[in-house]
Scaffold this motif. Structure first.
Motif, PDB file in Angstrom:
ATOM      1  N   ALA A   1      50.877  -2.685  11.599  1.00  0.00           N
ATOM      2  CA  ALA A   1      50.625  -1.571  10.686  1.00  0.00           C
ATOM      3  C   ALA A   1      51.894  -0.791  10.368  1.00  0.00           C
ATOM      4  O   ALA A   1      51.832   0.247   9.709  1.00  0.00           O
ATOM      5  CB  ALA A   1      49.578  -0.634  11.288  1.00  0.00           C
TER       6      ALA A   1
ATOM      7  N   SER B   1      44.395  13.099  13.909  1.00  0.00           N
ATOM      8  CA  SER B   1      44.619  12.538  12.570  1.00  0.00           C
ATOM      9  C   SER B   1      45.852  13.095  11.877  1.00  0.00           C
ATOM     10  O   SER B   1      46.740  12.356  11.487  1.00  0.00           O
ATOM     11  CB  SER B   1      43.388  12.781  11.684  1.00  0.00           C
ATOM     12  OG  SER B   1      42.308  12.016  12.126  1.00  0.00           O
TER      13      SER B   1
ATOM     14  N   TYR C   1      50.754   5.220  11.030  1.00  0.00           N
ATOM     15  CA  TYR C   1      50.389   5.939   9.803  1.00  0.00           C
ATOM     16  C   TYR C   1      51.063   7.298   9.733  1.00  0.00           C
ATOM     17  O   TYR C   1      51.399   7.781   8.654  1.00  0.00           O
ATOM     18  CB  TYR C   1      48.862   6.052   9.671  1.00  0.00           C
ATOM     19  CG  TYR C   1      48.208   7.076  10.575  1.00  0.00           C
ATOM     20  CD1 TYR C   1      47.976   8.376  10.125  1.00  0.00           C
ATOM     21  CD2 TYR C   1      47.805   6.738  11.865  1.00  0.00           C
ATOM     22  CE1 TYR C   1      47.367   9.310  10.947  1.00  0.00           C
ATOM     23  CE2 TYR C   1      47.202   7.661  12.686  1.00  0.00           C
ATOM     24  CZ  TYR C   1      46.977   8.949  12.226  1.00  0.00           C
ATOM     25  OH  TYR C   1      46.380   9.870  13.050  1.00  0.00           O
ATOM     26  N   ARG C   2      51.292   7.921  10.906  1.00  0.00           N
ATOM     27  CA  ARG C   2      51.985   9.211  10.928  1.00  0.00           C
ATOM     28  C   ARG C   2      53.481   9.025  10.721  1.00  0.00           C
ATOM     29  O   ARG C   2      54.137   9.837  10.064  1.00  0.00           O
ATOM     30  CB  ARG C   2      51.716   9.948  12.244  1.00  0.00           C
ATOM     31  CG  ARG C   2      50.300  10.439  12.400  1.00  0.00           C
ATOM     32  CD  ARG C   2      49.929  11.489  11.358  1.00  0.00           C
ATOM     33  NE  ARG C   2      50.557  12.772  11.624  1.00  0.00           N
ATOM     34  CZ  ARG C   2      50.950  13.632  10.691  1.00  0.00           C
ATOM     35  NH1 ARG C   2      50.809  13.330   9.420  1.00  0.00           N
ATOM     36  NH2 ARG C   2      51.498  14.775  11.009  1.00  0.00           N
TER      37      ARG C   2
ATOM     38  N   ARG D   1      51.594   9.626   6.526  1.00  0.00           N
ATOM     39  CA  ARG D   1      50.203   9.821   6.124  1.00  0.00           C
ATOM     40  C   ARG D   1      49.472  10.682   7.152  1.00  0.00           C
ATOM     41  O   ARG D   1      49.763  10.622   8.341  1.00  0.00           O
ATOM     42  CB  ARG D   1      49.493   8.478   5.954  1.00  0.00           C
ATOM     43  CG  ARG D   1      50.104   7.594   4.873  1.00  0.00           C
ATOM     44  CD  ARG D   1      49.223   6.388   4.578  1.00  0.00           C
ATOM     45  NE  ARG D   1      48.981   5.560   5.741  1.00  0.00           N
ATOM     46  CZ  ARG D   1      49.789   4.592   6.162  1.00  0.00           C
ATOM     47  NH1 ARG D   1      50.922   4.336   5.512  1.00  0.00           N
ATOM     48  NH2 ARG D   1      49.494   3.862   7.223  1.00  0.00           N
TER      49      ARG D   1
ATOM     50  N   PRO E   1      44.235   8.314   9.220  1.00  0.00           N
ATOM     51  CA  PRO E   1      44.535   7.065   9.927  1.00  0.00           C
ATOM     52  C   PRO E   1      44.035   5.814   9.240  1.00  0.00           C
ATOM     53  O   PRO E   1      44.483   4.716   9.562  1.00  0.00           O
ATOM     54  CB  PRO E   1      43.838   7.259  11.274  1.00  0.00           C
ATOM     55  CG  PRO E   1      42.733   8.207  10.987  1.00  0.00           C
ATOM     56  CD  PRO E   1      43.239   9.131   9.932  1.00  0.00           C
ATOM     57  N   GLY E   2      43.092   5.935   8.318  1.00  0.00           N
ATOM     58  CA  GLY E   2      42.553   4.745   7.685  1.00  0.00           C
ATOM     59  C   GLY E   2      41.495   4.083   8.550  1.00  0.00           C
ATOM     60  O   GLY E   2      40.909   4.696   9.442  1.00  0.00           O
TER      61      GLY E   2
ATOM     62  N   GLN F   1      44.102   0.229  12.948  1.00  0.00           N
ATOM     63  CA  GLN F   1      44.640   1.233  13.859  1.00  0.00           C
ATOM     64  C   GLN F   1      44.530   0.762  15.305  1.00  0.00           C
ATOM     65  O   GLN F   1      45.484   0.885  16.088  1.00  0.00           O
ATOM     66  CB  GLN F   1      43.891   2.554  13.679  1.00  0.00           C
ATOM     67  CG  GLN F   1      44.542   3.714  14.434  1.00  0.00           C
ATOM     68  CD  GLN F   1      43.766   5.007  14.291  1.00  0.00           C
ATOM     69  OE1 GLN F   1      42.593   5.010  13.948  1.00  0.00           O
ATOM     70  NE2 GLN F   1      44.421   6.120  14.559  1.00  0.00           N
TER      71      GLN F   1
END
Length: 201
Positions: free
Chosen positions: A7, A32, A62-63, A67, A70-71, A76
């Motif tokens: 990811a 999140s 994601y961070r 973003r 988290p999707g 994840q």
């Protein structure tokens, strides 16, 4: 340091105790839209270090990418397990404990059995979206199976509070919402009672 995952890259901050080898490896992650500088995470980190554990604070891909959301759970969780696998190469023989706050607690619970964690620390576990108790995430908490999980939630958390029957311990911090403004000593004391049980000693 950075760990490459499917990811994208994750950032990890490793704190090692004075004792060698460490009593356990505790891997923690954020909520999140938050970061690993949340005061409850740091309280748990400090307690673990005092008990001789190594602690890793993980900023998920994601961070790192900037973003806040988290999707989907599957990518994840896959990335989390890749992070754990990379860390286990550095800490091969000590017991693994994993945890996080809010969304991070969900990830820790969902992946605990696959990661072969000895215990889980779930801070502000979001039982359901605010105002939507019918959309329960109880199954994620129960995904740990027979692995002990300690939940710490605020008494005024709009995301709900897990039932005491669904975790090994549920500690409720009076007066606190989803993000804690106080109660850090209680959080630390709750976790401190459990970490030695999951250690090598």
């Amino acid at each position: 340091m950075r760990i490459e995952t499917s990811a994208g890259p994750a950032e990890v901050d490793i704190a090692r105790p004075k004792r060698k080898p460490p009593a356990f490896l505790l891997v923690l992650t954020h909520g999140s839209g938050g970061g690993v500088d949340a005061k409850d995470l740091l309280a748990v980190r400090d307690s673990a270090l005092e008990l001789g554990g190594a602690v890793v604070l993980v900023t998920q891909p994601y961070r790192v990418a900037g973003r806040r959301a988290p999707g989907k759970a599957e990518p994840q969780d896959s990335a989390w397990l890749e992070i754990i696998a990379a860390l286990r190469k550095k800490f091969r023989t000590v017991p693994l404990i994993q945890g996080g706050r809010s969304n991070g607690a969900r990830v820790a619970c969902r992946t605990a059995r696959t990661a072969k964690a000895r215990g889980v620390v779930a801070l502000s576990f979001p039982l359901h979206p605010p105002g939507k108790p019918e959309k329960s995430r109880r199954d994620e908490l129960l995904a740990v199976g027979d692995i002990p999980v300690v939940v710490v939630n605020g008494a005024r958390d709009p995301f709900g509070i897990p039932d005491s029957a669904d975790a090994t311990e549920v500690k409720v911090i009076p007066g606190q919402a989803h993000s804690y403004r106080s109660g850090f000593e209680e959080i630390a004391a709750t976790v401190t009672a459990w970490l030695p049980r999951w250690s090598t000693d």
